[in-house]
Design an enzyme around this catalytic site. Structure first.
Site, PDB file in Angstrom:
ATOM      1  CG  ASP A  56      10.264  -9.084   4.423  1.00 40.68           C
ATOM      2  OD1 ASP A  56       9.624  -8.136   4.925  1.00 40.68           O
ATOM      3  OD2 ASP A  56      10.882  -9.911   5.114  1.00 40.68           O
ATOM      4  NE  ARG A 116      -4.180  -1.885   1.899  1.00 42.78           N
ATOM      5  CZ  ARG A 116      -4.188  -3.181   2.148  1.00 42.78           C
ATOM      6  NH1 ARG A 116      -3.168  -3.746   2.757  1.00 42.78           N
ATOM      7  NH2 ARG A 116      -5.227  -3.928   1.793  1.00 42.78           N
ATOM      8  CE  LYS A 124      16.151   4.482   0.457  1.00 41.60           C
ATOM      9  NZ  LYS A 124      14.941   4.686   1.273  1.00 41.60           N
ATOM     10  CG  ASP A 147      16.498   5.180   4.425  1.00 45.52           C
ATOM     11  OD1 ASP A 147      17.333   4.334   4.042  1.00 45.52           O
ATOM     12  OD2 ASP A 147      15.386   5.313   3.905  1.00 45.52           O
ATOM     13  N   GLY A 165      12.355   4.402   8.018  1.00 48.02           N
ATOM     14  CA  GLY A 165      13.015   3.322   8.748  1.00 48.02           C
ATOM     15  C   GLY A 165      14.387   3.734   9.255  1.00 48.02           C
ATOM     16  CG  HIS A 194      17.576  -2.418   0.403  1.00 48.91           C
ATOM     17  ND1 HIS A 194      17.647  -1.043   0.459  1.00 48.91           N
ATOM     18  CD2 HIS A 194      16.541  -2.768   1.225  1.00 48.91           C
ATOM     19  CE1 HIS A 194      16.719  -0.594   1.285  1.00 48.91           C
ATOM     20  NE2 HIS A 194      16.031  -1.613   1.753  1.00 48.91           N
TER      21      HIS A 194
END
Lengths: 201, 201
Positions: free
Chosen positions: A71, A11, A180, A160, A158, A185
């Site tokens: 994930d 979302r 970025k 960062d 998070g 990742h």
């Protein structure tokens, strides 16, 4: 929804835009907002790959469309690779970015600077719904770096603000979204998955 | 202090009594309370063994007597072996047993029961002060078990109320000190070190 659409199991509009930039306009991409009744999948896997597959399988089965899920998390050497799959709930509550980040900093407070190596890891999975065995692909992307002792920057989310990628003097929270994406990742995982997605079309 | 005394690098009377029970009355055992000026050694090692050696070396050099030190912690499979060497400061502050235990329970809240394996590990080091290279020994002891979802028992300390050793239905916080010594990581490590200590006398 066009029959050739792809669902990204999120979302988060930022993730949707990121995958759309990578795939270009050849794919119709939808987020979970287009599937209000989609199941909420608990991330009970022991690895990023397992959790990405759990989510992609559930959404592909529900939407009857190819589904991509990711994930990801922060893996800190001095924490034996944790928070890892528990990154989003490290401080005990799910999704409290500030508490999670502060806990990691407190845990490594006595750890020497030489052991602050860390990496962001992302697993991205693609599952195509099928009768019988569903075709599945899962890839990982990572960015190596190290923790800094105090947060810097307001971008990203998070962990960062405390993660400085190798070869950079700024944290990923101080980079533009495009800068970025290029090293991240998730950018790497999505780009690694892209050929499998376009091959389906 | 007799010339044949041994120093245990702890201010914890429970640990002193435990090592005294194991060694018997053939060794004069002193704790750090007998050395008020002893250095406070930061536990900056990456392993239990490294931290036990750091402490034993510092105390042996200070007291000019053979010194024993231990470092121990809880290693949880679903946390990649952490809290490990960070067991005492897992929730961010050093030594808040209740906060540490509650954080571990919250972190594994979504982890399936089948992945709650854990163990207590203890490294015990013996260092004999010497000009030149000091003789050193380090051994480890562990007790395998699993986490339970809610604390049980009031004995022990640290993570004892949520740790159930294999083959038992109670936690280590529900055991008598003697029953716990018999199976505990620290009991096993101290017993493994005892022959090296008595050989010195």
């Amino acid at each position: 929804m066009p029959a050739d659409a792809l669902v990204l199991a999120t979302r988060n509009q930022g993730k949707l835009r990121e995958l759309a930039r990578i795939l270009g306009d050849q794919v119709t991409l939808a987020g979970l907002d287009a599937f209000p009744g989609a199941p909420d999948v608990p991330e009970t896997g022991a690895t990023f790959e397992a959790n990405a597959l759990l989510k992609a399988r559930a959404i592909a089965a529900y939407a009857k469309l190819p589904a991509v899920a990711d994930d990801s998390g922060l893996c800190v050497d001095a924490l034996n690779g944790m928070p890892g799959v528990l990154s989003a709930r490290w401080a005990g509550q799910h999704g409290d970015d500030q508490a999670n980040l502060e806990l990691v900093l407190a845990q490594v407070a006595d750890v020497p600077d030489t052991r602050l190596g860390a990496r962001f890891v992302c697993a991205a999975a693609l599952v195509v719904p099928a009768d019988g065995v569903a075709p599945e692909w899962v890839v990982t992307g990572q960015v190596e770096g190290r923790l800094i002792r105090a947060p810097k920057g307001t971008g990203g989310f998070g962990y960062d603000p405390i993660f400085q990628p190798d070869g950079f003097t700024e944290t990923t929270a101080e980079m533009t979204p495009e800068a970025k994406d290029a090293i991240s990742h998730r950018g790497r995982a999505f780009r690694a998955l892209a050929p499998f997605i376009t091959a389906l079309i």
